[in-house]
Scaffold this motif. Structure first.
Motif, PDB file in Angstrom:
ATOM      1  N   ILE A 137       0.858  -1.183   0.000  1.00  0.00           N
ATOM      2  CA  ILE A 137       0.000   0.000   0.000  1.00  0.00           C
ATOM      3  C   ILE A 137       0.898   1.238   0.000  1.00  0.00           C
ATOM      4  CG2 ILE A 137      -1.702   1.317   1.308  1.00  0.00           C
ATOM      5  CD1 ILE A 137      -2.813  -1.199   0.026  1.00  0.00           C
ATOM      6  N   HIS A 138       0.663   2.120  -0.948  1.00  0.00           N
ATOM      7  CA  HIS A 138       1.487   3.329  -1.071  1.00  0.00           C
ATOM      8  C   HIS A 138       0.620   4.551  -0.758  1.00  0.00           C
ATOM      9  CE1 HIS A 138       5.029   5.345  -3.364  1.00  0.00           C
ATOM     10  NE2 HIS A 138       4.495   6.205  -2.495  1.00  0.00           N
ATOM     11  N   ILE A 139       0.992   5.277   0.283  1.00  0.00           N
ATOM     12  CA  ILE A 139       0.283   6.499   0.669  1.00  0.00           C
ATOM     13  C   ILE A 139       1.046   7.684   0.107  1.00  0.00           C
ATOM     14  CG2 ILE A 139      -0.470   7.927   2.607  1.00  0.00           C
ATOM     15  CD1 ILE A 139      -0.618   5.345   4.274  1.00  0.00           C
ATOM     16  N   LEU A 140       0.365   8.494  -0.692  1.00  0.00           N
ATOM     17  CA  LEU A 140       0.992   9.645  -1.339  1.00  0.00           C
ATOM     18  C   LEU A 140       0.331  10.919  -0.847  1.00  0.00           C
ATOM     19  CD1 LEU A 140       2.969  10.725  -3.515  1.00  0.00           C
ATOM     20  CD2 LEU A 140       1.093  10.503  -5.163  1.00  0.00           C
ATOM     21  N   ASP A 141       1.142  11.852  -0.391  1.00  0.00           N
ATOM     22  CA  ASP A 141       0.630  13.129   0.093  1.00  0.00           C
ATOM     23  C   ASP A 141       1.086  14.242  -0.841  1.00  0.00           C
ATOM     24  OD1 ASP A 141      -0.717  14.446   2.558  1.00  0.00           O
ATOM     25  OD2 ASP A 141       1.034  15.695   2.185  1.00  0.00           O
ATOM     26  N   PHE A 142       0.138  15.056  -1.305  1.00  0.00           N
ATOM     27  CA  PHE A 142       0.447  16.143  -2.214  1.00  0.00           C
ATOM     28  C   PHE A 142       0.834  17.405  -1.447  1.00  0.00           C
ATOM     29  CE2 PHE A 142      -2.757  13.721  -4.819  1.00  0.00           C
ATOM     30  CZ  PHE A 142      -1.836  13.202  -5.704  1.00  0.00           C
ATOM     31  N   LYS A 143       1.812  18.107  -1.969  1.00  0.00           N
ATOM     32  CA  LYS A 143       2.242  19.368  -1.395  1.00  0.00           C
ATOM     33  C   LYS A 143       2.260  20.443  -2.472  1.00  0.00           C
ATOM     34  CE  LYS A 143       3.107  17.692   2.700  1.00  0.00           C
ATOM     35  NZ  LYS A 143       2.223  18.022   3.837  1.00  0.00           N
ATOM     36  N   THR A 144       2.257  21.697  -2.026  1.00  0.00           N
ATOM     37  CA  THR A 144       2.476  22.850  -2.900  1.00  0.00           C
ATOM     38  C   THR A 144       3.382  23.817  -2.147  1.00  0.00           C
ATOM     39  OG1 THR A 144       0.406  23.836  -2.081  1.00  0.00           O
ATOM     40  CG2 THR A 144       0.301  22.680  -4.201  1.00  0.00           C
ATOM     41  N   GLY A 145       3.842  24.856  -2.822  1.00  0.00           N
ATOM     42  CA  GLY A 145       4.702  25.824  -2.156  1.00  0.00           C
ATOM     43  C   GLY A 145       6.118  25.307  -1.997  1.00  0.00           C
ATOM     44  N   GLN A 146       6.839  25.896  -1.043  1.00  0.00           N
ATOM     45  CA  GLN A 146       8.254  25.581  -0.860  1.00  0.00           C
ATOM     46  C   GLN A 146       8.545  24.833   0.439  1.00  0.00           C
ATOM     47  OE1 GLN A 146      10.457  26.183  -3.302  1.00  0.00           O
ATOM     48  NE2 GLN A 146       8.747  27.024  -4.488  1.00  0.00           N
ATOM     49  N   GLY A 176       7.304  19.616  -8.770  1.00  0.00           N
ATOM     50  CA  GLY A 176       7.546  18.316  -9.379  1.00  0.00           C
ATOM     51  C   GLY A 176       8.526  17.450  -8.602  1.00  0.00           C
ATOM     52  N   VAL A 177       8.831  17.847  -7.371  1.00  0.00           N
ATOM     53  CA  VAL A 177       9.776  17.093  -6.546  1.00  0.00           C
ATOM     54  C   VAL A 177       9.058  15.952  -5.837  1.00  0.00           C
ATOM     55  CG1 VAL A 177      11.332  17.177  -4.562  1.00  0.00           C
ATOM     56  CG2 VAL A 177      11.303  19.056  -6.209  1.00  0.00           C
ATOM     57  N   LEU A 178       9.588  14.754  -5.986  1.00  0.00           N
ATOM     58  CA  LEU A 178       9.056  13.565  -5.326  1.00  0.00           C
ATOM     59  C   LEU A 178      10.028  13.142  -4.238  1.00  0.00           C
ATOM     60  CD1 LEU A 178       6.980  11.179  -5.265  1.00  0.00           C
ATOM     61  CD2 LEU A 178       8.474  10.018  -6.907  1.00  0.00           C
ATOM     62  N   SER A 179       9.521  12.906  -3.046  1.00  0.00           N
ATOM     63  CA  SER A 179      10.389  12.486  -1.944  1.00  0.00           C
ATOM     64  C   SER A 179      10.844  11.044  -2.134  1.00  0.00           C
ATOM     65  CB  SER A 179       9.649  12.601  -0.609  1.00  0.00           C
ATOM     66  OG  SER A 179       8.736  11.522  -0.449  1.00  0.00           O
ATOM     67  N   GLN A 180      11.788  10.664  -1.344  1.00  0.00           N
ATOM     68  CA  GLN A 180      12.161   9.251  -1.300  1.00  0.00           C
ATOM     69  C   GLN A 180      11.006   8.460  -0.679  1.00  0.00           C
ATOM     70  OE1 GLN A 180      15.562   9.058   1.304  1.00  0.00           O
ATOM     71  NE2 GLN A 180      14.362   9.339   3.144  1.00  0.00           N
ATOM     72  N   VAL A 181      10.974   7.183  -0.946  1.00  0.00           N
ATOM     73  CA  VAL A 181       9.971   6.323  -0.328  1.00  0.00           C
ATOM     74  C   VAL A 181      10.298   6.183   1.156  1.00  0.00           C
ATOM     75  CG1 VAL A 181       9.088   3.965  -0.197  1.00  0.00           C
ATOM     76  CG2 VAL A 181       9.398   5.057  -2.418  1.00  0.00           C
ATOM     77  N   ILE A 182       9.294   6.362   1.990  1.00  0.00           N
ATOM     78  CA  ILE A 182       9.484   6.335   3.442  1.00  0.00           C
ATOM     79  C   ILE A 182       8.841   5.083   4.021  1.00  0.00           C
ATOM     80  CG2 ILE A 182       9.002   7.536   5.610  1.00  0.00           C
ATOM     81  CD1 ILE A 182       8.884  10.136   3.922  1.00  0.00           C
ATOM     82  N   THR A 183       9.607   4.362   4.806  1.00  0.00           N
ATOM     83  CA  THR A 183       9.104   3.193   5.520  1.00  0.00           C
ATOM     84  C   THR A 183       9.326   3.412   7.015  1.00  0.00           C
ATOM     85  OG1 THR A 183      11.242   2.055   5.342  1.00  0.00           O
ATOM     86  CG2 THR A 183       9.642   1.668   3.573  1.00  0.00           C
ATOM     87  N   ALA A 184       8.744   2.552   7.807  1.00  0.00           N
ATOM     88  CA  ALA A 184       8.898   2.682   9.260  1.00  0.00           C
ATOM     89  C   ALA A 184       8.937   1.307   9.900  1.00  0.00           C
ATOM     90  CB  ALA A 184       7.760   3.507   9.853  1.00  0.00           C
ATOM     91  N   THR A 185       9.807   1.155  10.875  1.00  0.00           N
ATOM     92  CA  THR A 185       9.889  -0.099  11.623  1.00  0.00           C
ATOM     93  C   THR A 185       8.790  -0.116  12.682  1.00  0.00           C
ATOM     94  OG1 THR A 185      11.358   0.813  13.316  1.00  0.00           O
ATOM     95  CG2 THR A 185      12.386  -0.075  11.307  1.00  0.00           C
ATOM     96  N   PRO A 186       8.452  -1.288  13.204  1.00  0.00           N
ATOM     97  CA  PRO A 186       7.471  -1.356  14.291  1.00  0.00           C
ATOM     98  C   PRO A 186       7.841  -0.465  15.484  1.00  0.00           C
ATOM     99  CG  PRO A 186       7.842  -3.549  13.412  1.00  0.00           C
ATOM    100  CD  PRO A 186       8.856  -2.643  12.761  1.00  0.00           C
ATOM    101  N   SER A 204       5.087   8.476   0.614  1.00  0.00           N
ATOM    102  CA  SER A 204       5.946   9.459  -0.048  1.00  0.00           C
ATOM    103  C   SER A 204       5.185  10.761  -0.199  1.00  0.00           C
ATOM    104  CB  SER A 204       6.423   8.953  -1.412  1.00  0.00           C
ATOM    105  OG  SER A 204       5.328   8.735  -2.286  1.00  0.00           O
ATOM    106  N   PHE A 205       5.916  11.825  -0.522  1.00  0.00           N
ATOM    107  CA  PHE A 205       5.350  13.147  -0.761  1.00  0.00           C
ATOM    108  C   PHE A 205       5.649  13.569  -2.200  1.00  0.00           C
ATOM    109  CE2 PHE A 205       6.505  13.038   3.764  1.00  0.00           C
ATOM    110  CZ  PHE A 205       5.306  13.381   4.358  1.00  0.00           C
ATOM    111  N   TYR A 206       4.730  14.340  -2.778  1.00  0.00           N
ATOM    112  CA  TYR A 206       4.964  14.865  -4.123  1.00  0.00           C
ATOM    113  C   TYR A 206       4.501  16.314  -4.175  1.00  0.00           C
ATOM    114  CZ  TYR A 206       4.816  15.505  -9.176  1.00  0.00           C
ATOM    115  OH  TYR A 206       5.018  15.980 -10.442  1.00  0.00           O
ATOM    116  N   ASN A 207       5.414  17.205  -4.574  1.00  0.00           N
ATOM    117  CA  ASN A 207       5.069  18.617  -4.683  1.00  0.00           C
ATOM    118  C   ASN A 207       4.521  18.888  -6.072  1.00  0.00           C
ATOM    119  OD1 ASN A 207       5.297  21.562  -5.108  1.00  0.00           O
ATOM    120  ND2 ASN A 207       6.351  21.547  -3.138  1.00  0.00           N
ATOM    121  N   LEU A 208       3.262  19.264  -6.149  1.00  0.00           N
ATOM    122  CA  LEU A 208       2.582  19.467  -7.420  1.00  0.00           C
ATOM    123  C   LEU A 208       3.078  20.695  -8.172  1.00  0.00           C
ATOM    124  CD1 LEU A 208      -1.025  18.643  -6.173  1.00  0.00           C
ATOM    125  CD2 LEU A 208       0.290  17.293  -7.807  1.00  0.00           C
ATOM    126  N   GLU A 209       3.722  21.623  -7.465  1.00  0.00           N
ATOM    127  CA  GLU A 209       4.234  22.821  -8.123  1.00  0.00           C
ATOM    128  C   GLU A 209       5.664  22.639  -8.633  1.00  0.00           C
ATOM    129  OE1 GLU A 209       2.624  26.888  -6.954  1.00  0.00           O
ATOM    130  OE2 GLU A 209       2.847  25.920  -4.993  1.00  0.00           O
TER     131      GLU A 209
END
Length: 272
Positions: free
Chosen positions: A158-167, A201-211, A194-199
């Motif tokens: 499951i991939h959760i993607l959060d959109f961002k704008t601005g700086q 075009g920067v995509l973050s690295q894939v983020i995982t988390a341990t228990p 991961s995060f993606y800035n719609l303005e």
């Protein structure tokens, strides 16, 4: 059904503790206005007004939704014009209109969700998400996770993607909260974020988390939830102590605060 008043969210976390590097701009009184005095007429009126960054973020997300709501929209030559009409961009300020149109143009050229197996894609104006009831160490609270998009990778994750704008920089803590939510929403699946800035075009690295990382985030949210509820209860009985419960940070932060027109500690002169 038992009513659970205790809650936690990324929004509450950010109001308590700003992202790394943003500490100078933090003012706890802002949390007081938003969470404790939100029913005051003046505060309510200000909360109902979107700032320029908020308007751009909301309209940009709605634009992404419209691109995928109609499967053929991505292929239309007049897609940006059509979606601009749907979003009533002619009714917003010039700066908001120009930036959102650029987002639409960029997204049609590089649609990050193209050919993805989308499970959930929100417009951003649905209101509060359905709470996730968490009971940990005899403490019950509702976790609110306003997730922009969820899709499934080819390997089943499951991939959760959060959109961002601005700086603004991406806040890893937000990803951890989404991954914590995913444990309850999709218990049989591994989740990434991961995060993606719609303005930009920067995509973050894939983020995982341990228990252990998720457990640490859960404990932090519980601590904040307890402290927040305690302060609210104290405020309702001692409203004259508002500025002692929610400490102000007057100075440059006032310039960008939506409550500078009604805050007695604001250093910004507001014209009548």
């Amino acid at each position: 059904m038992e009513k659970i008043c205790n809650f936690a969210s990324y929004n509450l976390l950010s109001l308590f503790s700003p992202p790394l590097g943003q500490e100078y701009w933090h003012c706890d009184m802002k949390r007081g206005f938003i969470k404790a005095r939100k029913r005051d007429l003046q505060v309510k009126a200000l909360l109902e007004q979107d700032s320029i960054p908020q308007a751009i973020g909301l309209l940009a997300q709605q634009g992404v939704y419209e691109f995928h709501h109609d499967p053929l929209m991505l292929y239309r030559k007049d897609a940006v014009e059509k979606i601009s009409d749907i979003l009533n961009l002619s009714q917003v300020s010039d700066i908001v209109q120009k930036r959102v149109i650029k987002v639409l143009e960029k997204y049609q050229e590089y649609p990050i969700l193209f050919d993805k197996k989308i499970i959930q894609l929100n417009r951003g104006d649905e209101g509060f998400p359905k709470p996730i009831l968490i009971n940990y160490d005899n403490y019950k609270f509702n976790l609110y996770a306003a997730i922009d998009c969820i899709f499934q990778e080819s390997d089943g994750r499951i991939h959760i993607l959060d959109f961002k704008t601005g700086q603004s920089d991406f806040d890893r803590r937000q990803a951890y909260i989404y991954l914590l939510a995913a444990q309850y929403l999709y218990p049989n699946h591994q989740a990434i974020a991961s995060f993606y800035n719609l303005e930009t075009g920067v995509l973050s690295q894939v983020i995982t988390a341990t228990p252990n990382q998720l457990k640490a985030m859960l404990k932090q949210l519980i601590k904040l939830s307890k402290k927040h509820q305690s302060q609210l209860k104290y405020y309702w009985k001692n409203k004259q102590n508002f500025n002692k419960i929610f400490s102000p940070n007057p100075g440059l932060p006032c310039r960008y605060c939506p409550f500078n027109s009604i805050c007695e500690f604001s250093t910004i002169e507001v014209s009548a």
